[in-house]
Design a protein around this motif. Sequence first.
Motif, PDB file in Angstrom:
ATOM      1  N   MET A 128       0.811  -1.215   0.000  1.00 14.25           N
ATOM      2  CA  MET A 128       0.000   0.000   0.000  1.00 14.25           C
ATOM      3  C   MET A 128       0.845   1.266   0.000  1.00 14.25           C
ATOM      4  SD  MET A 128      -3.002  -0.878   2.694  1.00 14.25           S
ATOM      5  CE  MET A 128      -4.145  -2.210   2.448  1.00 14.25           C
ATOM      6  N   ARG A 129       2.124   1.118   0.263  1.00 14.40           N
ATOM      7  CA  ARG A 129       2.999   2.291   0.309  1.00 14.40           C
ATOM      8  C   ARG A 129       3.255   2.817  -1.091  1.00 14.40           C
ATOM      9  NH1 ARG A 129       5.519  -0.924   4.361  1.00 14.40           N
ATOM     10  NH2 ARG A 129       5.145   0.017   6.386  1.00 14.40           N
ATOM     11  N   ALA A 130       3.371   4.137  -1.173  1.00 12.58           N
ATOM     12  CA  ALA A 130       3.678   4.769  -2.447  1.00 12.58           C
ATOM     13  C   ALA A 130       5.135   4.473  -2.793  1.00 12.58           C
ATOM     14  CB  ALA A 130       3.446   6.270  -2.373  1.00 12.58           C
ATOM     15  N   ALA A 131       5.338   4.093  -3.975  1.00 10.15           N
ATOM     16  CA  ALA A 131       6.675   3.826  -4.501  1.00 10.15           C
ATOM     17  C   ALA A 131       6.531   3.827  -6.022  1.00 10.15           C
ATOM     18  CB  ALA A 131       7.189   2.487  -3.987  1.00 10.15           C
ATOM     19  N   ASP A 132       7.586   3.537  -6.677  1.00 10.51           N
ATOM     20  CA  ASP A 132       7.510   3.462  -8.139  1.00 10.51           C
ATOM     21  C   ASP A 132       6.849   2.139  -8.516  1.00 10.51           C
ATOM     22  OD1 ASP A 132       8.762   5.903  -8.475  1.00 10.51           O
ATOM     23  OD2 ASP A 132      10.754   5.012  -8.392  1.00 10.51           O
ATOM     24  N   ARG A 133       5.536   2.134  -8.438  1.00 11.54           N
ATOM     25  CA  ARG A 133       4.767   0.936  -8.742  1.00 11.54           C
ATOM     26  C   ARG A 133       3.828   1.237  -9.909  1.00 11.54           C
ATOM     27  NH1 ARG A 133       5.255  -2.271  -4.057  1.00 11.54           N
ATOM     28  NH2 ARG A 133       5.632  -1.122  -2.159  1.00 11.54           N
ATOM     29  N   GLY A 134       3.443   0.202 -10.592  1.00 10.71           N
ATOM     30  CA  GLY A 134       2.452   0.364 -11.646  1.00 10.71           C
ATOM     31  C   GLY A 134       1.072   0.546 -11.041  1.00 10.71           C
ATOM     32  N   ASP A 135       0.122   0.853 -11.894  1.00  9.66           N
ATOM     33  CA  ASP A 135      -1.258   1.017 -11.437  1.00  9.66           C
ATOM     34  C   ASP A 135      -1.836  -0.326 -11.012  1.00  9.66           C
ATOM     35  OD1 ASP A 135      -1.215   3.730 -11.983  1.00  9.66           O
ATOM     36  OD2 ASP A 135      -2.030   3.469 -14.006  1.00  9.66           O
ATOM     37  N   LEU A 136      -2.760  -0.275 -10.068  1.00 14.40           N
ATOM     38  CA  LEU A 136      -3.471  -1.476  -9.653  1.00 14.40           C
ATOM     39  C   LEU A 136      -4.420  -1.902 -10.769  1.00 14.40           C
ATOM     40  CD1 LEU A 136      -4.392  -0.456  -6.005  1.00 14.40           C
ATOM     41  CD2 LEU A 136      -2.752  -2.205  -6.704  1.00 14.40           C
ATOM     42  N   PRO A 137      -4.603  -3.212 -10.960  1.00 13.24           N
ATOM     43  CA  PRO A 137      -5.526  -3.658 -11.999  1.00 13.24           C
ATOM     44  C   PRO A 137      -6.969  -3.462 -11.568  1.00 13.24           C
ATOM     45  CG  PRO A 137      -4.583  -5.532 -10.856  1.00 13.24           C
ATOM     46  CD  PRO A 137      -3.908  -4.304 -10.309  1.00 13.24           C
ATOM     47  N   GLY A 138      -7.794  -2.984 -12.448  1.00 12.05           N
ATOM     48  CA  GLY A 138      -9.221  -2.829 -12.187  1.00 12.05           C
ATOM     49  C   GLY A 138      -9.544  -1.776 -11.144  1.00 12.05           C
ATOM     50  N   PRO A 139     -10.813  -1.398 -11.073  1.00 15.38           N
ATOM     51  CA  PRO A 139     -11.236  -0.403 -10.090  1.00 15.38           C
ATOM     52  C   PRO A 139     -11.430  -1.047  -8.717  1.00 15.38           C
ATOM     53  CG  PRO A 139     -13.104  -1.072 -11.405  1.00 15.38           C
ATOM     54  CD  PRO A 139     -11.896  -1.770 -11.985  1.00 15.38           C
ATOM     55  N   PRO A 140     -11.399  -0.231  -7.655  1.00 17.48           N
ATOM     56  CA  PRO A 140     -11.654  -0.772  -6.317  1.00 17.48           C
ATOM     57  C   PRO A 140     -13.135  -1.145  -6.181  1.00 17.48           C
ATOM     58  CG  PRO A 140     -11.534   1.603  -6.203  1.00 17.48           C
ATOM     59  CD  PRO A 140     -11.172   1.213  -7.616  1.00 17.48           C
ATOM     60  N   PRO A 141     -13.472  -1.951  -5.177  1.00 18.03           N
ATOM     61  CA  PRO A 141     -14.880  -2.266  -4.984  1.00 18.03           C
ATOM     62  C   PRO A 141     -15.643  -1.020  -4.552  1.00 18.03           C
ATOM     63  CG  PRO A 141     -13.598  -3.059  -3.122  1.00 18.03           C
ATOM     64  CD  PRO A 141     -12.624  -2.556  -4.143  1.00 18.03           C
ATOM     65  N   ASP A 142     -16.902  -0.940  -4.947  1.00 17.39           N
ATOM     66  CA  ASP A 142     -17.727   0.179  -4.492  1.00 17.39           C
ATOM     67  C   ASP A 142     -18.626  -0.304  -3.353  1.00 17.39           C
ATOM     68  OD1 ASP A 142     -19.808  -1.220  -5.756  1.00 17.39           O
ATOM     69  OD2 ASP A 142     -19.791   0.080  -7.510  1.00 17.39           O
ATOM     70  N   TRP A 143     -19.338   0.628  -2.735  1.00 13.55           N
ATOM     71  CA  TRP A 143     -20.158   0.276  -1.580  1.00 13.55           C
ATOM     72  C   TRP A 143     -21.205  -0.794  -1.900  1.00 13.55           C
ATOM     73  CZ3 TRP A 143     -19.926  -0.345   3.202  1.00 13.55           C
ATOM     74  CH2 TRP A 143     -21.087  -0.566   3.958  1.00 13.55           C
ATOM     75  N   PRO A 144     -21.937  -0.720  -3.012  1.00 14.35           N
ATOM     76  CA  PRO A 144     -22.917  -1.780  -3.289  1.00 14.35           C
ATOM     77  C   PRO A 144     -22.267  -3.168  -3.385  1.00 14.35           C
ATOM     78  CG  PRO A 144     -23.406   0.132  -4.635  1.00 14.35           C
ATOM     79  CD  PRO A 144     -22.068   0.393  -3.962  1.00 14.35           C
ATOM     80  N   GLU A 145     -21.087  -3.258  -3.963  1.00 12.01           N
ATOM     81  CA  GLU A 145     -20.409  -4.558  -4.034  1.00 12.01           C
ATOM     82  C   GLU A 145     -20.061  -5.076  -2.643  1.00 12.01           C
ATOM     83  OE1 GLU A 145     -17.970  -4.673  -8.156  1.00 12.01           O
ATOM     84  OE2 GLU A 145     -17.287  -3.193  -6.701  1.00 12.01           O
ATOM     85  N   LEU A 146     -19.575  -4.197  -1.790  1.00 13.55           N
ATOM     86  CA  LEU A 146     -19.220  -4.628  -0.432  1.00 13.55           C
ATOM     87  C   LEU A 146     -20.455  -5.025   0.363  1.00 13.55           C
ATOM     88  CD1 LEU A 146     -16.461  -2.078   0.585  1.00 13.55           C
ATOM     89  CD2 LEU A 146     -16.186  -4.468  -0.036  1.00 13.55           C
ATOM     90  N   SER A 147     -21.500  -4.228   0.283  1.00 11.74           N
ATOM     91  CA  SER A 147     -22.679  -4.497   1.097  1.00 11.74           C
ATOM     92  C   SER A 147     -23.478  -5.702   0.599  1.00 11.74           C
ATOM     93  CB  SER A 147     -23.569  -3.258   1.184  1.00 11.74           C
ATOM     94  OG  SER A 147     -24.045  -2.886  -0.075  1.00 11.74           O
ATOM     95  N   GLU A 148     -23.427  -6.011  -0.685  1.00 13.38           N
ATOM     96  CA  GLU A 148     -24.199  -7.150  -1.193  1.00 13.38           C
ATOM     97  C   GLU A 148     -23.691  -8.470  -0.623  1.00 13.38           C
ATOM     98  OE1 GLU A 148     -22.035  -8.245  -5.469  1.00 13.38           O
ATOM     99  OE2 GLU A 148     -23.844  -7.038  -5.471  1.00 13.38           O
ATOM    100  N   ARG A 149     -22.425  -8.519  -0.237  1.00 14.72           N
ATOM    101  CA  ARG A 149     -21.877  -9.749   0.353  1.00 14.72           C
ATOM    102  C   ARG A 149     -22.555 -10.067   1.673  1.00 14.72           C
ATOM    103  NH1 ARG A 149     -16.430  -9.327   1.732  1.00 14.72           N
ATOM    104  NH2 ARG A 149     -16.997  -7.301   2.456  1.00 14.72           N
ATOM    105  N   TRP A 150     -22.980  -9.046   2.404  1.00 16.99           N
ATOM    106  CA  TRP A 150     -23.608  -9.249   3.710  1.00 16.99           C
ATOM    107  C   TRP A 150     -25.111  -9.470   3.564  1.00 16.99           C
ATOM    108  CZ3 TRP A 150     -19.929 -10.465   6.752  1.00 16.99           C
ATOM    109  CH2 TRP A 150     -18.680  -9.882   6.590  1.00 16.99           C
ATOM    110  N   ASN A 151     -25.666  -9.033   2.435  1.00 14.52           N
ATOM    111  CA  ASN A 151     -27.094  -9.170   2.219  1.00 14.52           C
ATOM    112  C   ASN A 151     -27.453 -10.445   1.465  1.00 14.52           C
ATOM    113  OD1 ASN A 151     -27.599  -6.712   3.477  1.00 14.52           O
ATOM    114  ND2 ASN A 151     -27.278  -5.598   1.573  1.00 14.52           N
ATOM    115  N   ALA A 152     -26.469 -11.128   0.917  1.00 14.19           N
ATOM    116  CA  ALA A 152     -26.722 -12.351   0.148  1.00 14.19           C
ATOM    117  C   ALA A 152     -27.386 -13.385   1.058  1.00 14.19           C
ATOM    118  CB  ALA A 152     -25.429 -12.898  -0.431  1.00 14.19           C
ATOM    119  N   GLY A 153     -28.443 -13.939   0.600  1.00 13.58           N
ATOM    120  CA  GLY A 153     -29.142 -14.948   1.365  1.00 13.58           C
ATOM    121  C   GLY A 153     -30.182 -14.377   2.316  1.00 13.58           C
TER     122      GLY A 153
END
Length: 72
Positions: free
Chosen positions: A44-69
């Motif tokens: 997570m530290r800033a350094a000479d790194r490439g970009d992370l692949p894909g976008p981060p999860p958004d709130w609906p993606e995170l919350s749907e895991r708890w609402n499943a079922g």
Amino acid sequence: MLRPDLKLHDVSLAFELVAAIKFADPARTTELRHRYLALILDGMRAADRGDLPGPPPDWPELSERWNAGSPS
């Protein structure tokens, strides 16, 4: 300093990954959680790194895991 493409929900899921480490021996569990937390934090530290692949999860993606079922 943290890498600029790191988002709050990235950190949330990273902590879940570390918390999921469980072994029969509590001392070994703690040791391995510390090891992998250190590896994740280093990434997570800033350094000479490439970009992370894909976008981060958004709130609906995170919350749907708890609402499943849950009944609708």
